[in-house]
Motif scaffolding. Structure first.
Motif, PDB file in Angstrom:
ATOM      1  N   ALA A 147      -3.179 -17.678  -2.310  1.00  0.00           N
ATOM      2  CA  ALA A 147      -3.442 -16.897  -1.105  1.00  0.00           C
ATOM      3  C   ALA A 147      -4.059 -15.561  -1.482  1.00  0.00           C
ATOM      4  O   ALA A 147      -3.772 -15.005  -2.547  1.00  0.00           O
ATOM      5  CB  ALA A 147      -2.142 -16.681  -0.338  1.00  0.00           C
ATOM      6  N   PRO A 148      -4.914 -15.013  -0.627  1.00  0.00           N
ATOM      7  CA  PRO A 148      -5.473 -13.691  -0.916  1.00  0.00           C
ATOM      8  C   PRO A 148      -4.384 -12.632  -0.868  1.00  0.00           C
ATOM      9  O   PRO A 148      -3.390 -12.767  -0.159  1.00  0.00           O
ATOM     10  CB  PRO A 148      -6.504 -13.480   0.199  1.00  0.00           C
ATOM     11  N   MET A 149      -4.575 -11.595  -1.654  1.00  0.00           N
ATOM     12  CA  MET A 149      -3.593 -10.526  -1.722  1.00  0.00           C
ATOM     13  C   MET A 149      -3.641  -9.695  -0.434  1.00  0.00           C
ATOM     14  O   MET A 149      -4.719  -9.311   0.013  1.00  0.00           O
ATOM     15  CB  MET A 149      -3.876  -9.610  -2.908  1.00  0.00           C
ATOM     16  N   PRO A 150      -2.484  -9.429   0.173  1.00  0.00           N
ATOM     17  CA  PRO A 150      -2.468  -8.585   1.378  1.00  0.00           C
ATOM     18  C   PRO A 150      -3.016  -7.189   1.072  1.00  0.00           C
ATOM     19  O   PRO A 150      -2.830  -6.652  -0.019  1.00  0.00           O
ATOM     20  CB  PRO A 150      -0.990  -8.514   1.757  1.00  0.00           C
ATOM     21  N   GLU A 151      -3.694  -6.613   2.046  1.00  0.00           N
ATOM     22  CA  GLU A 151      -4.335  -5.308   1.855  1.00  0.00           C
ATOM     23  C   GLU A 151      -3.327  -4.219   1.529  1.00  0.00           C
ATOM     24  O   GLU A 151      -3.627  -3.321   0.748  1.00  0.00           O
ATOM     25  CB  GLU A 151      -5.148  -4.940   3.102  1.00  0.00           C
ATOM     26  N   ASN A 152      -2.112  -4.268   2.087  1.00  0.00           N
ATOM     27  CA  ASN A 152      -1.144  -3.207   1.784  1.00  0.00           C
ATOM     28  C   ASN A 152      -0.707  -3.257   0.317  1.00  0.00           C
ATOM     29  O   ASN A 152      -0.481  -2.226  -0.301  1.00  0.00           O
ATOM     30  CB  ASN A 152       0.066  -3.274   2.720  1.00  0.00           C
ATOM     31  N   LEU A 153      -0.627  -4.441  -0.299  1.00  0.00           N
ATOM     32  CA  LEU A 153      -0.324  -4.531  -1.724  1.00  0.00           C
ATOM     33  C   LEU A 153      -1.516  -4.091  -2.565  1.00  0.00           C
ATOM     34  O   LEU A 153      -1.361  -3.417  -3.579  1.00  0.00           O
ATOM     35  CB  LEU A 153       0.069  -5.959  -2.105  1.00  0.00           C
ATOM     36  N   ARG A 154      -2.698  -4.484  -2.136  1.00  0.00           N
ATOM     37  CA  ARG A 154      -3.906  -4.096  -2.867  1.00  0.00           C
ATOM     38  C   ARG A 154      -4.028  -2.574  -2.923  1.00  0.00           C
ATOM     39  O   ARG A 154      -4.408  -1.995  -3.933  1.00  0.00           O
ATOM     40  CB  ARG A 154      -5.131  -4.715  -2.192  1.00  0.00           C
ATOM     41  N   HIS A 155      -3.684  -1.893  -1.831  1.00  0.00           N
ATOM     42  CA  HIS A 155      -3.761  -0.435  -1.772  1.00  0.00           C
ATOM     43  C   HIS A 155      -2.852   0.196  -2.820  1.00  0.00           C
ATOM     44  O   HIS A 155      -3.252   1.108  -3.539  1.00  0.00           O
ATOM     45  CB  HIS A 155      -3.390   0.058  -0.377  1.00  0.00           C
ATOM     46  N   PHE A 156      -1.624  -0.293  -2.938  1.00  0.00           N
ATOM     47  CA  PHE A 156      -0.690   0.305  -3.893  1.00  0.00           C
ATOM     48  C   PHE A 156      -1.081   0.004  -5.334  1.00  0.00           C
ATOM     49  O   PHE A 156      -0.835   0.815  -6.225  1.00  0.00           O
ATOM     50  CB  PHE A 156       0.736  -0.181  -3.617  1.00  0.00           C
ATOM     51  N   MET A 157      -1.723  -1.114  -5.587  1.00  0.00           N
ATOM     52  CA  MET A 157      -2.159  -1.427  -6.940  1.00  0.00           C
ATOM     53  C   MET A 157      -3.330  -0.553  -7.359  1.00  0.00           C
ATOM     54  O   MET A 157      -3.511  -0.266  -8.531  1.00  0.00           O
ATOM     55  CB  MET A 157      -2.520  -2.897  -7.049  1.00  0.00           C
ATOM     56  N   ARG A 158      -4.118  -0.104  -6.392  1.00  0.00           N
ATOM     57  CA  ARG A 158      -5.262   0.754  -6.688  1.00  0.00           C
ATOM     58  C   ARG A 158      -4.898   2.234  -6.626  1.00  0.00           C
ATOM     59  O   ARG A 158      -5.745   3.082  -6.845  1.00  0.00           O
ATOM     60  CB  ARG A 158      -6.392   0.486  -5.697  1.00  0.00           C
ATOM     61  N   ALA A 159      -3.660   2.560  -6.336  1.00  0.00           N
ATOM     62  CA  ALA A 159      -3.270   3.953  -6.140  1.00  0.00           C
ATOM     63  C   ALA A 159      -3.495   4.803  -7.378  1.00  0.00           C
ATOM     64  O   ALA A 159      -3.692   6.010  -7.275  1.00  0.00           O
ATOM     65  CB  ALA A 159      -1.806   4.028  -5.705  1.00  0.00           C
ATOM     66  N   THR A 160      -3.478   4.215  -8.570  1.00  0.00           N
ATOM     67  CA  THR A 160      -3.683   5.003  -9.786  1.00  0.00           C
ATOM     68  C   THR A 160      -5.157   5.244 -10.073  1.00  0.00           C
ATOM     69  O   THR A 160      -5.488   6.031 -10.942  1.00  0.00           O
ATOM     70  CB  THR A 160      -3.041   4.301 -10.991  1.00  0.00           C
ATOM     71  N   GLN A 161      -6.046   4.575  -9.378  1.00  0.00           N
ATOM     72  CA  GLN A 161      -7.473   4.751  -9.589  1.00  0.00           C
ATOM     73  C   GLN A 161      -7.978   5.959  -8.812  1.00  0.00           C
ATOM     74  O   GLN A 161      -7.400   6.360  -7.813  1.00  0.00           O
ATOM     75  CB  GLN A 161      -8.232   3.517  -9.124  1.00  0.00           C
TER      76      GLN A 161
END
Length: 101
Positions: free
Chosen positions: A7-21
């Motif tokens: 399944a595609p990754m939910p946008e709210n999880l994607r946001h937190f994974m990119r938070a360090t960028q």
């Protein structure tokens, strides 16, 4: 045997994974042509850089913040004496960083 992509990754999880960028990674880099959400790289060797190019940070600030110095809205380039600048004013970049924080 069938390989499923899942399944595609939910946008709210994607946001937190990119938070360090750096938030400038949200736009493509006009200097090295790195796509959005990918790190900048050296054009000759392809080595990935830990920080985005200044041109990418400028492009990101132009798309996200209004400029308090020349009073333009997002997407409109900064100008000085009626001439468009290649980069944004420092105050616009600070405004974009403050908004992203």
């Amino acid at each position: 045997m069938t390989i499923h992509a899942g399944a595609p990754m939910p946008e709210n999880l994607r946001h937190f994974m990119r938070a360090t960028q750096h938030p400038a990674r949200a736009v493509p880099c006009p200097h090295c042509a790195a796509p959005a959400h990918r790190p900048c790289q050296l054009r000759k060797t392809g080595r990935q850089l830990p920080h985005p190019h200044p041109q990418r940070v400028s492009a990101w600030a132009q798309t996200t913040a209004c400029c308090p110095e020349c009073q333009v809205t997002p997407e409109v380039p900064c100008h000085e004496d009626g001439r468009a600048l290649h980069t944004v004013h420092q105050r616009r970049q600070q405004e974009a960083e403050a908004t992203a924080a």
